[in-house]
Motif scaffolding. Structure first.
Motif, PDB file in Angstrom:
ATOM      1  N   ALA A 164     -30.126  33.993  47.323  1.00  0.00           N
ATOM      2  CA  ALA A 164     -29.858  33.083  46.207  1.00  0.00           C
ATOM      3  C   ALA A 164     -30.509  33.582  44.923  1.00  0.00           C
ATOM      4  N   GLU A 165     -31.708  34.140  45.024  1.00  0.00           N
ATOM      5  CA  GLU A 165     -32.384  34.656  43.831  1.00  0.00           C
ATOM      6  C   GLU A 165     -31.652  35.868  43.260  1.00  0.00           C
ATOM      7  N   ARG A 166     -31.166  36.756  44.128  1.00  0.00           N
ATOM      8  CA  ARG A 166     -30.441  37.932  43.643  1.00  0.00           C
ATOM      9  C   ARG A 166     -29.097  37.514  43.026  1.00  0.00           C
ATOM     10  N   ARG A 167     -28.427  36.549  43.643  1.00  0.00           N
ATOM     11  CA  ARG A 167     -27.167  36.077  43.063  1.00  0.00           C
ATOM     12  C   ARG A 167     -27.412  35.380  41.733  1.00  0.00           C
ATOM     13  N   ALA A 168     -28.502  34.653  41.640  1.00  0.00           N
ATOM     14  CA  ALA A 168     -28.836  34.011  40.368  1.00  0.00           C
ATOM     15  C   ALA A 168     -29.126  35.058  39.306  1.00  0.00           C
ATOM     16  N   GLU A 169     -29.809  36.128  39.695  1.00  0.00           N
ATOM     17  CA  GLU A 169     -30.089  37.201  38.743  1.00  0.00           C
ATOM     18  C   GLU A 169     -28.792  37.846  38.256  1.00  0.00           C
ATOM     19  N   ALA A 170     -27.855  38.053  39.186  1.00  0.00           N
ATOM     20  CA  ALA A 170     -26.567  38.623  38.784  1.00  0.00           C
ATOM     21  C   ALA A 170     -25.813  37.684  37.849  1.00  0.00           C
ATOM     22  N   LYS A 171     -25.870  36.397  38.140  1.00  0.00           N
ATOM     23  CA  LYS A 171     -25.206  35.417  37.280  1.00  0.00           C
ATOM     24  C   LYS A 171     -25.849  35.389  35.898  1.00  0.00           C
ATOM     25  N   ARG A 172     -27.162  35.520  35.851  1.00  0.00           N
ATOM     26  CA  ARG A 172     -27.847  35.503  34.557  1.00  0.00           C
ATOM     27  C   ARG A 172     -27.491  36.737  33.736  1.00  0.00           C
ATOM     28  N   LEU A 173     -27.398  37.897  34.392  1.00  0.00           N
ATOM     29  CA  LEU A 173     -26.983  39.099  33.668  1.00  0.00           C
ATOM     30  C   LEU A 173     -25.570  38.938  33.123  1.00  0.00           C
ATOM     31  N   GLU A 174     -24.696  38.379  33.938  1.00  0.00           N
ATOM     32  CA  GLU A 174     -23.328  38.129  33.481  1.00  0.00           C
ATOM     33  C   GLU A 174     -23.304  37.178  32.297  1.00  0.00           C
ATOM     34  N   LEU A 175     -24.132  36.144  32.358  1.00  0.00           N
ATOM     35  CA  LEU A 175     -24.204  35.175  31.267  1.00  0.00           C
ATOM     36  C   LEU A 175     -24.778  35.815  30.009  1.00  0.00           C
ATOM     37  N   GLN A 176     -25.822  36.620  30.158  1.00  0.00           N
ATOM     38  CA  GLN A 176     -26.429  37.280  29.004  1.00  0.00           C
ATOM     39  C   GLN A 176     -25.453  38.256  28.348  1.00  0.00           C
ATOM     40  N   LEU A 177     -24.659  38.935  29.163  1.00  0.00           N
ATOM     41  CA  LEU A 177     -23.665  39.853  28.597  1.00  0.00           C
ATOM     42  C   LEU A 177     -22.614  39.080  27.812  1.00  0.00           C
ATOM     43  N   ALA A 178     -22.139  37.965  28.367  1.00  0.00           N
ATOM     44  CA  ALA A 178     -21.156  37.154  27.651  1.00  0.00           C
ATOM     45  C   ALA A 178     -21.739  36.635  26.336  1.00  0.00           C
ATOM     46  N   ALA A 179     -23.012  36.249  26.356  1.00  0.00           N
ATOM     47  CA  ALA A 179     -23.656  35.778  25.131  1.00  0.00           C
ATOM     48  C   ALA A 179     -23.768  36.902  24.108  1.00  0.00           C
ATOM     49  N   ALA A 180     -24.127  38.104  24.564  1.00  0.00           N
ATOM     50  CA  ALA A 180     -24.234  39.244  23.651  1.00  0.00           C
ATOM     51  C   ALA A 180     -22.878  39.580  23.038  1.00  0.00           C
ATOM     52  N   GLN A 181     -21.841  39.555  23.850  1.00  0.00           N
ATOM     53  CA  GLN A 181     -20.502  39.845  23.331  1.00  0.00           C
ATOM     54  C   GLN A 181     -20.086  38.808  22.288  1.00  0.00           C
ATOM     55  N   ALA A 182     -20.344  37.532  22.580  1.00  0.00           N
ATOM     56  CA  ALA A 182     -20.000  36.482  21.622  1.00  0.00           C
ATOM     57  C   ALA A 182     -20.810  36.624  20.338  1.00  0.00           C
ATOM     58  N   TYR A 183     -22.075  36.990  20.463  1.00  0.00           N
ATOM     59  CA  TYR A 183     -22.922  37.141  19.281  1.00  0.00           C
ATOM     60  C   TYR A 183     -22.414  38.268  18.383  1.00  0.00           C
ATOM     61  N   TRP A 184     -22.174  39.428  18.957  1.00  0.00           N
ATOM     62  CA  TRP A 184     -21.753  40.563  18.130  1.00  0.00           C
ATOM     63  C   TRP A 184     -20.380  40.331  17.524  1.00  0.00           C
ATOM     64  N   ARG A 185     -19.503  39.640  18.214  1.00  0.00           N
ATOM     65  CA  ARG A 185     -18.187  39.334  17.628  1.00  0.00           C
ATOM     66  C   ARG A 185     -18.323  38.352  16.469  1.00  0.00           C
ATOM     67  N   TRP A 186     -19.262  37.433  16.596  1.00  0.00           N
ATOM     68  CA  TRP A 186     -19.527  36.512  15.486  1.00  0.00           C
ATOM     69  C   TRP A 186     -20.089  37.277  14.285  1.00  0.00           C
ATOM     70  N   VAL A 187     -21.033  38.177  14.515  1.00  0.00           N
ATOM     71  CA  VAL A 187     -21.588  38.991  13.432  1.00  0.00           C
ATOM     72  C   VAL A 187     -20.493  39.844  12.799  1.00  0.00           C
TER      73      VAL A 187
END
Length: 473
Positions: A164-187
């Motif tokens: 569960a911890e490893r899957r949560a880590e993978a989900k967090r990386l996926e979420l952080q990547l989506a946030a980074a993509q949204a941020y740079w597109r906004w910029v």
């Protein structure tokens, strides 16, 4: 005066196009602006996906606690009475059982009291006046000795927590990547709008000078009309660019949340006016990057935990094919007054053998467990291949994005030189507003391509880090 006006306006365009040129240090935060670090720091505890991952970990902890509860002591109380009938009896039995992880051994102790008129065949239920104390142990010799269900469940839930911890880590990386993509597109949307607005401001200022010169008879009226057409076109471009910025801000609001976790649309004023420098190319060989990613990616760590869980099930299922042979021993003694036959200390040994025939249940369980191990191993190979391909693809994309930005910057610089030269020709009366507008549009298009390439490079860098199993930055 005519030359001075165009030179001033030309300088304004140059400054406007250079707004997108990086001048801040990598990772620096400009006061009053939103940085990628600010966005990523708001995800923990605020984004629902992050919270959901935490709750899955809590659920795994609960399962682990439940599995450990199989080794909790058990209190068994039995009371019976036959107040009416030929044999009037009263019985009470209190027993505590404790399962242990030592070869599946079960220990127990208890007290019982049986009073009344017992039949001959129930004589063992009778005790002395103060009752009987007893203690004993049961040890499995074959089945459930080396491994049993309790110990299997406990070990599996330990690994399920890691899973569960490893899957949560993978989900967090996926979420952080989506946030980074949204941020740079906004910029990027903000930078493109700034270019369009700079072009519009340039045309508006030029129109003032053109109208003055038309009134003085120095310029034909068609030049002012053509510039008005350019103003209308650039206003349309500004509307489209504003719509893109608004849409990008709404997308970013999914990750830019307040303390209560509600999405907040960031104001345009919070967008950085300048892009940070582009990230450097990784100075590690691609083969080393792949090797590191294989060790670091949480998806592979998660599937490794799945494999261990499945292998534990195989060990348990294999053990279930053995006969159930167990030995039990207990010592008991009655206290108080009673028949003399009940008072001596009693020591008893028993052997139990149970052999299910033809072991179809155990063999079916083992077959199922082996199949699960094979499935997980095949999936592990697939995920490993996907991680390798993903990292190599990200590495290619990052290198290509940086190369494209370098070419786009060359194009931007050349396009601005051409636009500046055309403005000088207009000052000398050797050009027209139409040609100047075209050159300016070309310079703006080149600047937009440079911004798009820079934004693409930042996104490619974030994807490259996530492919390595690292958070974006």
């Amino acid at each position: 005066m005519r030359v001075g006006v165009h030179r001033v306006l030309g300088l304004a365009l140059v400054l406007g196009l250079l707004l997108a040129w990086p001048t801040t240090s990598w990772g620096a935060s400009v006061e009053g602006t939103i940085t990628l670090r600010d966005v990523l720091e708001r995800l923990p505890g605020r984004h629902p996906s992050w919270e959901a991952a935490d709750r899955r970990i809590d659920a795994a902890r609960g399962k682990r606690m439940s599995a450990r509860g199989a080794f909790d002591p058990t209190l068994v109380v039995t009371a019976a009475a036959a107040p009416v009938g030929y044999y009037e009896t009263r019985q009470i039995d209190v027993k505590v059982e404790q399962a242990t992880p030592l070869w599946g051994t079960l220990v127990f102790a208890g007290w019982r009291r049986g009073q009344g008129n017992f039949a001959v065949y129930d004589g063992k239920l009778e005790t002395a006046q103060a009752g009987e104390l007893r203690a004993g142990v049961r040890v499995p010799l074959l089945r459930d000795g080396f491994i049993d269900r309790r110990r299997t469940d406990r070990r599996q839930t330990e690994r399920q927590l890691d899973l569960a911890e490893r899957r949560a880590e993978a989900k967090r990386l996926e979420l952080q990547l989506a946030a980074a993509q949204a941020y740079w597109r906004w910029v990027g949307a903000h930078q493109r709008l700034a270019i369009v607005e700079g072009l519009l401001a340039l045309a508006d200022h030029r129109q003032v000078g053109l109208r003055r010169m038309v009134g003085a008879g120095a310029v034909a009226e068609i030049e002012a009309i053509d510039n008005e057409r350019s103003i209308a076109e650039r206003q349309l471009d500004r509307t489209a660019a504003q719509q893109q910025l608004d849409a990008a801000a709404v997308k970013l609001s999914l990750y830019w949340r307040d303390a209560e976790g509600h999405p907040r649309i960031p104001e345009r004023e919070l967008a950085p006016a300048m892009l940070p420098p582009l990230p450097p190319l990784p100075n590690v060989a691609p083969e080393q990057l792949v090797s590191d990613a294989q060790q670091r990616r949480p998806e592979l760590a998660a599937i490794e935990q799945e494999l261990q869980i499945a292998e534990l099930e195989v060990r348990w299922a294999r053990n279930q094919r053995a006969p159930d042979v167990s030995v039990q021993a207990y010592v008991a003694r009655d206290f108080g007054t009673g028949p003399a036959a009940l008072l001596p200390t009693e020591l008893a040994l028993s052997l139990m053998v149970e052999v299910p025939i033809p072991l179809r249940k155990a063999r079916g369980q083992l077959q199922t467990a082996h199949a699960e191990v094979g499935r997980v191993r095949a999936e592990r190979r697939l995920v490993g291949d996907e991680v390798t391909a993903e990292l190599r693809t990200a590495d290619i994309a990052l290198r290509a994005a940086l190369a494209q930005h370098e070419l786009a910057e060359q194009q931007r610089a050349l396009a601005e030189q051409v636009a500046a030269a055309e403005r000088r020709r207009l000052d000398l009366g050797a050009s027209t507003v139409l040609l100047v507008n075209l050159r300016e549009q070309g310079a703006a298009a080149a600047a937009t391509k440079s911004i798009d390439a820079a934004i693409g490079s930042h996104i490619a860098y974030a994807e490259h880090r996530v492919a390595q199993g690292l958070p974006p930055r």
